[in-house]
Design a protein around this motif. Structure first.
Motif, PDB file in Angstrom:
ATOM      1  N   ASN A 100       7.570   2.580  -9.665  1.00 12.89           N
ATOM      2  CA  ASN A 100       6.596   2.931  -8.618  1.00 12.89           C
ATOM      3  C   ASN A 100       6.242   1.735  -7.745  1.00 12.89           C
ATOM      4  O   ASN A 100       6.166   1.847  -6.516  1.00 12.89           O
ATOM      5  CB  ASN A 100       5.313   3.510  -9.248  1.00 12.89           C
ATOM      6  CG  ASN A 100       5.450   5.005  -9.525  1.00 12.89           C
ATOM      7  OD1 ASN A 100       6.085   5.719  -8.739  1.00 12.89           O
ATOM      8  ND2 ASN A 100       4.901   5.464 -10.635  1.00 12.89           N
ATOM      9  N   LEU A 101       6.059   0.580  -8.370  1.00  8.04           N
ATOM     10  CA  LEU A 101       5.750  -0.633  -7.586  1.00  8.04           C
ATOM     11  C   LEU A 101       6.897  -0.942  -6.627  1.00  8.04           C
ATOM     12  O   LEU A 101       6.690  -1.259  -5.451  1.00  8.04           O
ATOM     13  CB  LEU A 101       5.524  -1.821  -8.535  1.00  8.04           C
ATOM     14  CG  LEU A 101       4.168  -1.890  -9.244  1.00  8.04           C
ATOM     15  CD1 LEU A 101       4.210  -2.873 -10.416  1.00  8.04           C
ATOM     16  CD2 LEU A 101       3.060  -2.277  -8.256  1.00  8.04           C
ATOM     17  N   LYS A 104       7.176   1.683  -3.763  1.00 11.67           N
ATOM     18  CA  LYS A 104       6.079   1.518  -2.794  1.00 11.67           C
ATOM     19  C   LYS A 104       6.401   0.349  -1.849  1.00 11.67           C
ATOM     20  O   LYS A 104       6.122   0.399  -0.656  1.00 11.67           O
ATOM     21  CB  LYS A 104       4.779   1.236  -3.561  1.00 11.67           C
ATOM     22  CG  LYS A 104       3.529   1.594  -2.796  1.00 11.67           C
ATOM     23  CD  LYS A 104       2.385   1.932  -3.789  1.00 11.67           C
ATOM     24  CE  LYS A 104       1.146   2.310  -3.000  1.00 11.67           C
ATOM     25  NZ  LYS A 104       0.510   1.175  -2.299  1.00 11.67           N
ATOM     26  N   PRO A 107      10.089   1.494   0.912  1.00 12.68           N
ATOM     27  CA  PRO A 107      10.046   2.934   1.229  1.00 12.68           C
ATOM     28  C   PRO A 107      11.395   3.516   1.659  1.00 12.68           C
ATOM     29  O   PRO A 107      11.564   4.726   1.706  1.00 12.68           O
ATOM     30  CB  PRO A 107       9.020   3.022   2.361  1.00 12.68           C
ATOM     31  CG  PRO A 107       8.785   1.660   2.854  1.00 12.68           C
ATOM     32  CD  PRO A 107       9.179   0.724   1.783  1.00 12.68           C
TER      33      PRO A 107
END
Ligand code: KE4
Length: 428
Positions: A100-101, A104, A107
């Motif tokens: 997720n890091l 993010k 993109p």
């Protein structure tokens, strides 16, 4: 002169049982002469060798240690993770947290797969691009290094635009022939190759800033032109951001230059000093990766909890307010200082920087590709390198490697570095 007696003894022992005495060639100091120093500890901006010498470090494990050595929060998290076990061969919540890091921050990627090195990341990304396009040829740029997978240890064929020839024994011609190598920053060469044989080209893989011939910046418009050409012909554009990731900017070169590649490879910083690589891209591409799809790729220790922990802690600290402002201020202070030292010492150099990665070339020519980087005076660089090491500053042991800044470096480290550079340049 510093005392290196214990290092010399250890190097003799190492050479008897490890090829060249090292586990990665560049560490052997072959490009600069002399023997490598054996390091026993790192803390903040410094490393310490077996003979008790200390060095302000700008190699930082070749990029990963953007926080500096042994950051207390990273070490604390690692200790507690290790007490819960080191690897389970099963999915863990940590892999979701790091994924997720990463997504993010990048993109352009919808999905990402963790592996154990930059080599695995690029090797896998190329296989996926070939599986996705059902084409075999790849294009890379001269001087760009994407790890040591067979198809990437290839140099330009007789004419730069023809199929490649092996750049190392052990790489079969049959592997090399699918790799086309062209000069970096040469959009006409790329146009010629793509116009002529786009039907066979699966991907273009590129270091958006070339850290493996020092630090070579893309000319204005070059990356946008590469993006437009690859999009037009359905060629997968892979940004190899193993080195530029989190270093040119938190979101890498693709954030800085505002280019959306189809796939991205990461490494180094995302492992916080532990072995991690990653590759990812748009969901329509990544959905063909096993077990979701048919393209196979695997790894015993991929996503292991210790490496995930070090990566998560590192990225969380990088996300703190003011981090990149501080990194930029330290990096620009070093740039000003080194340029001024060369001027005062009357030595012709060219300095290039992209965020926290940089290189001083010993040449008075503009450096924009492999051929121009090679105009550098490597003998002068070697004397400079030894002068810096002897004055307690550790820079990359090759003219054709990048230097790196960390959050742990201080203004006084940089002042000492600049003084050492002036003295070393005068004697280089
Ligand atoms: P690794 O397999 O070494 O983790 O990553 C390969 C790689 C891929 N892509 C880029 C842009 C890279 O810079 C690298 C590795 N960089 C070198 C430094 N020139 C690592 C140092 C070494 O080989 O010991």
């Amino acid at each position: 002169m510093k005392n290196h007696r214990k290092s010399e003894k250890l190097f003799k022992q190492a050479k008897a049982i490890i090829p060249g005495g090292v586990n990665s060639p560049v560490r052997a100091f072959k490009a600069v002469g002399g023997n490598p120093v054996f390091i026993v500890k790192g803390k903040g901006s410094k490393i310490y060798d077996v003979d008790g010498n200390s060095y302000i470090d700008y190699v930082l494990s070749w990029g990963p240690l953007i926080l500096g050595h042994a950051h207390p929060k990273v070490i604390k998290a690692l200790k507690s993770a290790a007490e819960k076990g080191t690897s389970f061969g099963a999915p863990t919540p940590l892999e979701i947290e790091l994924a997720n890091l990463v997504l993010k921050a990048y993109p352009s990627m919808d999905k990402v797969r963790m592996v154990n090195s930059g080599t695995e990341a690029t090797m896998s990304a190329i296989r996926v691009a070939r599986g996705f396009t059902k084409r075999d040829a790849i294009i890379k740029f001269e001087g760009c290094y994407h790890g040591h997978a067979d198809g990437l240890l290839v140099k330009a064929g007789s004419g730069a635009m023809t199929f490649g020839i092996p750049d190392s024994p052990g790489v079969p011609e049959s592997y090399a022939k699918n790799t086309i190598t062209i000069p970096f920053n040469d959009i006409d060469a790329l146009k010629t190759v793509i116009n002529r044989q786009w039907k066979s080209i699966a991907c273009v893989i590129i270091e958006p800033v070339v850290g493996n011939i020092g630090c070579v910046l893309p000319k204005p418009g070059f990356l946008a032109a590469v993006r437009a050409l690859t999009k037009k012909y359905g060629i997968v554009l892979i940004f190899d951001e193993v080195m530029t990731g989190f270093r040119v900017a938190y979101g890498g070169a693709q954030e800085h230059y505002r280019i959306k590649p189809d796939m991205t490879c990461l490494g180094k910083v995302i492992g916080g000093g532990l072995p991690v690589g990653a590759y990812g891209g748009k969901k329509e591409i990544m959905s063909i990766v096993s077990p979701e799809g048919p393209v196979y790729q695997a790894g015993t220790l991929s996503g292991n909890p210790l490496a995930m922990t070090a990566g998560i802690e590192t990225l969380k600290i990088l996300l703190e307010k003011g981090t990149y402002k501080k990194l930029e201020s330290l990096s620009s202070m070093l740039e000003r200082g080194l340029k001024d030292a060369a001027k005062r010492a009357g030595v012709a150099t060219r300095f290039y920087r992209a965020g926290t990665m940089f290189c001083t070339y010993f040449t008075n020519k503009e450096v924009y590709d492999y051929a121009t980087a090679k105009t550098a005076d490597t003998a002068k660089f070697s004397r400079f390198f030894s002068g810096m090491l002897d004055r307690g500053v550790n820079i990359a042991p090759s003219q054709f490697e990048a230097g790196f800044m960390s959050l742990a470096h201080s203004a006084s480290d940089i002042e000492k570095t600049v003084r050492a550079a002036y003295e070393s340049l005068k004697r280089a």
